[in-house]
Scaffold this motif. Structure first.
Motif, PDB file in Angstrom:
ATOM      1  N   ASN A  13       0.890  -1.017  -0.260  1.00 53.27           N
ATOM      2  CA  ASN A  13       0.582  -0.565  -0.024  1.00 53.27           C
ATOM      3  C   ASN A  13       1.502   0.862   0.200  1.00 53.27           C
ATOM      4  O   ASN A  13       1.440   1.714   0.708  1.00 53.27           O
ATOM      5  CB  ASN A  13      -1.032   0.025   1.784  1.00 53.27           C
ATOM      6  N   PRO A  14       0.724   2.118  -1.180  1.00 53.62           N
ATOM      7  CA  PRO A  14       1.559   3.459  -0.998  1.00 53.62           C
ATOM      8  C   PRO A  14       1.625   4.274  -0.207  1.00 53.62           C
ATOM      9  O   PRO A  14       2.029   5.492   0.307  1.00 53.62           O
ATOM     10  CB  PRO A  14       1.631   3.712  -2.650  1.00 53.62           C
ATOM     11  N   LEU A  15       0.094   4.814   0.354  1.00 52.45           N
ATOM     12  CA  LEU A  15      -0.694   5.353   1.500  1.00 52.45           C
ATOM     13  C   LEU A  15      -0.219   5.189   3.131  1.00 52.45           C
ATOM     14  O   LEU A  15      -0.745   5.299   3.679  1.00 52.45           O
ATOM     15  CB  LEU A  15      -1.249   5.692   1.137  1.00 52.45           C
ATOM     16  N   THR A  16      -0.058   3.770   3.151  1.00 49.90           N
ATOM     17  CA  THR A  16      -0.058   3.375   4.464  1.00 49.90           C
ATOM     18  C   THR A  16       0.348   3.981   5.661  1.00 49.90           C
ATOM     19  O   THR A  16      -0.268   4.615   6.154  1.00 49.90           O
ATOM     20  CB  THR A  16       0.417   1.442   4.581  1.00 49.90           C
ATOM     21  N   ASP A  17       1.360   4.490   5.483  1.00 51.41           N
ATOM     22  CA  ASP A  17       2.558   5.665   6.291  1.00 51.41           C
ATOM     23  C   ASP A  17       1.929   7.294   5.558  1.00 51.41           C
ATOM     24  O   ASP A  17       2.194   7.451   4.233  1.00 51.41           O
ATOM     25  CB  ASP A  17       3.808   5.511   6.699  1.00 51.41           C
ATOM     26  N   PRO A  18       0.914   7.923   5.988  1.00 49.80           N
ATOM     27  CA  PRO A  18       0.337   9.042   5.089  1.00 49.80           C
ATOM     28  C   PRO A  18       1.241  10.218   4.938  1.00 49.80           C
ATOM     29  O   PRO A  18       1.830  10.930   4.038  1.00 49.80           O
ATOM     30  CB  PRO A  18      -0.858   9.631   5.808  1.00 49.80           C
ATOM     31  N   SER A  19       2.367   9.930   5.749  1.00 47.99           N
ATOM     32  CA  SER A  19       3.853  11.073   5.089  1.00 47.99           C
ATOM     33  C   SER A  19       4.764  10.759   4.461  1.00 47.99           C
ATOM     34  O   SER A  19       5.672  10.750   4.617  1.00 47.99           O
ATOM     35  CB  SER A  19       4.449  11.121   6.472  1.00 47.99           C
ATOM     36  N   SER A  20       4.322   9.015   3.556  1.00 53.14           N
ATOM     37  CA  SER A  20       5.199   8.875   3.397  1.00 53.14           C
ATOM     38  C   SER A  20       4.750   7.935   1.816  1.00 53.14           C
ATOM     39  O   SER A  20       3.527   7.930   1.935  1.00 53.14           O
ATOM     40  CB  SER A  20       6.930   8.072   3.476  1.00 53.14           C
ATOM     41  N   LEU A  21       5.531   8.701   0.725  1.00 55.92           N
ATOM     42  CA  LEU A  21       5.079   7.261  -0.328  1.00 55.92           C
ATOM     43  C   LEU A  21       5.508   5.937  -0.990  1.00 55.92           C
ATOM     44  O   LEU A  21       6.940   5.844  -0.790  1.00 55.92           O
ATOM     45  CB  LEU A  21       4.859   8.548  -2.065  1.00 55.92           C
ATOM     46  N   SER A  22       5.048   4.933  -1.714  1.00 61.61           N
ATOM     47  CA  SER A  22       6.464   4.200  -2.138  1.00 61.61           C
ATOM     48  C   SER A  22       5.924   3.857  -3.784  1.00 61.61           C
ATOM     49  O   SER A  22       4.878   3.818  -3.948  1.00 61.61           O
ATOM     50  CB  SER A  22       6.457   2.536  -1.525  1.00 61.61           C
ATOM     51  N   VAL A  23       7.053   3.785  -4.248  1.00 62.62           N
ATOM     52  CA  VAL A  23       6.517   4.364  -5.493  1.00 62.62           C
ATOM     53  C   VAL A  23       7.159   2.844  -6.580  1.00 62.62           C
ATOM     54  O   VAL A  23       7.804   2.312  -6.351  1.00 62.62           O
ATOM     55  CB  VAL A  23       6.722   5.782  -6.176  1.00 62.62           C
ATOM     56  N   TYR A  24       5.964   2.475  -7.288  1.00 61.50           N
ATOM     57  CA  TYR A  24       7.234   0.959  -8.007  1.00 61.50           C
ATOM     58  C   TYR A  24       7.677   1.205  -9.628  1.00 61.50           C
ATOM     59  O   TYR A  24       6.814   1.758  -9.832  1.00 61.50           O
ATOM     60  CB  TYR A  24       6.255  -0.497  -8.131  1.00 61.50           C
ATOM     61  N   ILE A  25       8.431   1.408  -9.725  1.00 58.32           N
ATOM     62  CA  ILE A  25       8.835   1.227 -11.373  1.00 58.32           C
ATOM     63  C   ILE A  25       9.271  -0.627 -12.179  1.00 58.32           C
ATOM     64  O   ILE A  25      10.079  -0.755 -11.309  1.00 58.32           O
ATOM     65  CB  ILE A  25      10.138   1.961 -11.371  1.00 58.32           C
ATOM     66  N   LEU A  26       9.113  -0.747 -13.085  1.00 58.01           N
ATOM     67  CA  LEU A  26       8.912  -1.561 -13.552  1.00 58.01           C
ATOM     68  C   LEU A  26       9.818  -1.923 -14.843  1.00 58.01           C
ATOM     69  O   LEU A  26       9.554  -1.009 -15.718  1.00 58.01           O
ATOM     70  CB  LEU A  26       7.479  -2.431 -13.977  1.00 58.01           C
ATOM     71  N   ILE A  27      11.068  -2.293 -14.276  1.00 61.43           N
ATOM     72  CA  ILE A  27      12.230  -1.686 -15.318  1.00 61.43           C
ATOM     73  C   ILE A  27      12.097  -3.275 -16.560  1.00 61.43           C
ATOM     74  O   ILE A  27      12.253  -3.993 -16.297  1.00 61.43           O
ATOM     75  CB  ILE A  27      13.462  -1.779 -14.874  1.00 61.43           C
TER      76      ILE A  27
END
Length: 296
Positions: A13-27
Motif C-alpha cells: 500500500n503506497p499510502l499506508t504511512d500518510p507521510s511517505s509514498l512508495s513508488v514502484y517502477i517496473l524496468i
C-alpha cells in the motif's frame, strides 16, 4: 502462500504511512516490437491494479486487510480501521514502467522524470522508489547496465529520495511452479526449455537448474547447446512429440525466429510433431511473482 501474499499486499500500500509514498517502477528490457511493448504495458497495468486494490474508495486507509486470490487481479475483501483526509488515490502515480532500451530517454532520465513528477504532486511527502527489474536472466543488462543507470539517476536526484533495486524476476522460485503449470496439461515425450542464454561465466546455471526442476532439457538461442542440437537428440531417442517452452517474457523477433526454425526442422522430419508454447506474457501468476519480488 496466499495468506502471506495477502499480508504483503498490505505492505505494498503506497499510502499506508500518510507521510511517505512508495513508488514502484517496473524496468523492462524494451523492444521495437509493438507486441512486446503492449505486453509490458499490460503487465504494468495488472501490477498497478493489484497495488491499487489495497486502497479504499475514498481517502486513504492507514490500516487495511486484503485477501487476494492468486488467479485474480481483483481484491476479494478489504477492511479499513480509519480514513485520513487526503487527495483521491491515483494508481497511475504509484506504478510506472521504464525501459532500458528502445525508449527516447535513457533509463536514468526516465527514472528522474518519474521521480520529479511524483515529487511535484506530493512536495511534503518522503518518497521512496523501488525498481523491479523484469528480467529473466542475470546477464550484462542486469549486472552492469541497470546498476549504472540507477546510479546516475540517484546522482541526479541527490538525497531527495532513495532508489532501491530489488532482485530480478528470474530469481523467483515461483517461476518453476509457473512453468510446471504451463506444461502439465500438455503430455509430451520430451520438453525443451529454450532460453536466450548468456556467454557470461555461470550465467546459464540457473536456467539449467530450472529446466531440471520441471523435467525438461535446456537449450539456448544464442549459445550452445542450441535448439537444433537438442531436437536432433530427441530424434535419436525416438521421441515423436516434443514440446518447446520458450523462456521469454513476451512475443517478439526471437520468438518469431524460433517458430521459423521449428517449421524448417519439421519439414526435414515429417513424422515428428513439435508443439511451441507461448512465452510467459502478462498472466496473473506472473503478477503474483512481481508482488513477491516487490516485498523482498
Amino acid at each position: 502462500m496466499e495468506q502471506l501474499r495477502s499480508s504483503w499486499l498490505t505492505h505494498l500500500n503506497p499510502l499506508t504511512d500518510p507521510s511517505s509514498l512508495s513508488v514502484y517502477i517496473l524496468i523492462f528490457h524494451g523492444s521495437s516490437d509493438p507486441r512486446s511493448r503492449s505486453a509490458s504495458e499490460a503487465l504494468t497495468s495488472h501490477f498497478r491494479d493489484r497495488v491499487s486494490s489495497t486502497q479504499p474508495a475514498v481517502g486513504v486507509a492507514n490500516k487495511s486487510t486484503i485477501a487476494v486470490k492468486s488467479d485474480s487481479f481483483s481484491s476479494l475483501e478489504q477492511g479499513t480501521s480509519s480514513l485520513l483526509q487526503a487527495q483521491p488515490f491515483d494508481p497511475d502515480l504509484f506504478v510506472h514502467a521504464a525501459y532500458l532500451e528502445c525508449h527516447p530517454l535513457p533509463l536514468h532520465q526516465q527514472i528522474e522524470q518519474i521521480a520529479q513528477q511524483i515529487q511535484a504532486k506530493n512536495p511534503l511527502k518522503k518518497i521512496s522508489l523501488r525498481l523491479l527489474p523484469v528480467f529473466l536472466l542475470p546477464g550484462v543488462h542486469l549486472l552492469e547496465d541497470i546498476p549504472a543507470e540507477v546510479a546516475q539517476a540517484q546522482h541526479l536526484l541527490g538525497d531527495s529520495m532513495m532508489l532501491t533495486v530489488t532482485a530480478h524476476l528470474g530469481s523467483q522460485l515461483g517461476l518453476g511452479q509457473l512453468l510446471n503449470e504451463r506444461i502439465s496439461p500438455l503430455p509430451m515425450d520430451a520438453w525443451i526449455l529454450l532460453a536466450h542464454g548468456s556467454r557470461r561465466l555461470n550465467a546459464n546455471q540457473p536456467i539449467a537448474a530450472l529446466a531440471n526442476d520441471i523435467g525438461a532439457t535446456v537449450a539456448y538461442w544464442s549459445t550452445p547447446p542450441n535448439l537444433e542440437s537438442r531436437l536432433q537428440e530427441c530424434v535419436r531417442s525416438g521421441y515423436q512429440h516434443i514440446g518447446i517452452l520458450p523462456y521469454f517474457l513476451f512475443p517478439g523477433g526471437i520468438t518469431d525466429a524460433i517458430a521459423q526454425a521449428i517449421a524448417q526442422f519439421s519439414q526435414q522430419h515429417s513424422t515428428l510433431k513439435i508443439t511451441l508454447a507461448e512465452p510467459l506474457n502478462a498472466s496473473p501468476r506472473l503478477v503474483d511473482l512481481l508482488i513477491d519480488l516487490a516485498n523482498e
